[in-house]
Design an enzyme around this catalytic site. Sequence first.
Site, PDB file in Angstrom:
ATOM      1  N   LYS A  23       0.854  -1.195   0.000  1.00 12.56           N
ATOM      2  CA  LYS A  23       0.000   0.000   0.000  1.00 12.56           C
ATOM      3  C   LYS A  23       0.880   1.232   0.000  1.00 12.56           C
ATOM      4  O   LYS A  23       2.085   1.179   0.301  1.00 12.56           O
ATOM      5  CB  LYS A  23      -0.926   0.021   1.223  1.00 12.56           C
ATOM      6  CG  LYS A  23      -0.218   0.065   2.590  1.00 12.56           C
ATOM      7  CD  LYS A  23       0.244   1.426   3.040  1.00 12.56           C
ATOM      8  CE  LYS A  23       0.941   1.392   4.405  1.00 12.56           C
ATOM      9  NZ  LYS A  23       1.630   2.674   4.730  1.00 12.56           N
ATOM     10  N   GLY A 114       9.852   0.046   4.830  1.00 12.10           N
ATOM     11  CA  GLY A 114       9.767   0.971   3.706  1.00 12.10           C
ATOM     12  C   GLY A 114       8.511   1.817   3.675  1.00 12.10           C
ATOM     13  O   GLY A 114       8.350   2.660   2.800  1.00 12.10           O
ATOM     14  N   GLY A 117       3.725  -1.145   4.077  1.00 11.33           N
ATOM     15  CA  GLY A 117       2.775  -1.996   4.787  1.00 11.33           C
ATOM     16  C   GLY A 117       2.988  -3.483   4.632  1.00 11.33           C
ATOM     17  O   GLY A 117       2.043  -4.261   4.804  1.00 11.33           O
ATOM     18  N   GLY A 118       4.211  -3.906   4.351  1.00 15.07           N
ATOM     19  CA  GLY A 118       4.466  -5.322   4.103  1.00 15.07           C
ATOM     20  C   GLY A 118       4.069  -6.234   5.243  1.00 15.07           C
ATOM     21  O   GLY A 118       3.389  -7.241   5.037  1.00 15.07           O
ATOM     22  N   GLY A 119       4.477  -5.900   6.464  1.00 12.59           N
ATOM     23  CA  GLY A 119       4.155  -6.741   7.616  1.00 12.59           C
ATOM     24  C   GLY A 119       2.669  -6.819   7.877  1.00 12.59           C
ATOM     25  O   GLY A 119       2.118  -7.901   8.131  1.00 12.59           O
ATOM     26  N   ASP A 153      -2.636  -1.022  10.911  1.00 11.00           N
ATOM     27  CA  ASP A 153      -2.890  -0.999   9.468  1.00 11.00           C
ATOM     28  C   ASP A 153      -3.510  -2.286   8.928  1.00 11.00           C
ATOM     29  O   ASP A 153      -3.904  -2.334   7.760  1.00 11.00           O
ATOM     30  CB  ASP A 153      -1.585  -0.735   8.700  1.00 11.00           C
ATOM     31  CG  ASP A 153      -1.084   0.685   8.879  1.00 11.00           C
ATOM     32  OD1 ASP A 153      -1.835   1.512   9.425  1.00 11.00           O
ATOM     33  OD2 ASP A 153       0.057   0.964   8.470  1.00 11.00           O
TER      34      ASP A 153
END
Length: 304
Positions: A23, A114, A117-119, A153
């Site tokens: 995102k 970064g 919102g990867g996690g 998130d």
Amino acid sequence: MHFNNKNKSLDCLNTKIWPSPAKINLFLSVTGIRKDGYHFIQTLFQFLNYGDYLIFNTTSDKKIKLINKIHGIRNENNLIIRAAKSLKDFMWKNKNHDTPGVKIFIKKYIPIGGGLGGGSSNAATTLIALNEHWKCKLSLNTLADLGLQIGIDIPVFIYGKSAFAEGIGEKLSLFQPKEKFYLIVIPPIKISTKLIFNKFILNKKSYLKSCNQYLKKPLKNDFEPMIRKNFIIIDNLINYLSKFSNFRLTGTGSCIFSEFDSECKAKEILYKLPNKIKGFVSKGTNISYLKEILKIRSNFNVLS
């Protein structure tokens, strides 16, 4: 990895593989700080047609295992493991339902630390995938509530629709911005959200606005000045790239991005990035690829 519509039919059929989209925050305004350290924000989330893939294999031993460790993150702190355990505990305590175990493998493409919102996305994909594989039959609202206990998130990834977020990020209102092309630039550093929240000082009087009010003015990120001051590489990158387009921070960084009406124009600037600086071009989407895959699988009963 870019999610390709040409591969959508294959992604739908292989029910062990689940997408986990990135995102961006099109803008981010800090409107206050609570005594417990949480920040009141207003932000607009949009998904990218780019992200990770997670592979789930159910097992009979009832254990939750992440096969490939993510560098720099202990397994017990990984949001994937926490999400799976949260769902397993919920089903036992509230439904008296004993779930099987699972082995999880992740193909990681979203940069860690970064601001993409990867996690949180990985955790949301885990909750949605295991809800199907374990036949939990929980609603998206219940999954979002479980996710919120792990990360602020996560609910937006559960619902899979672009949204205007308020409160500490948990109050979501559907909003559909234009689906443009984005050049995402990845500096060779990771930034801890917790660290940024602890350092951030609110030195302005902020007023709550509607999403449309934000969109009438140049979009910005309130964390950007502090991050540019503390991370010179990001400041230098934004200064360099300003010759070609207006770049800004997503989330609490470290990634920066700019929007374009055409993929061709975005790629033109991608090729002008300094040596050793990575980036990619992706289309913004108001419906996440995860939600699309889940809907198609459900319609064709490939999950049964």
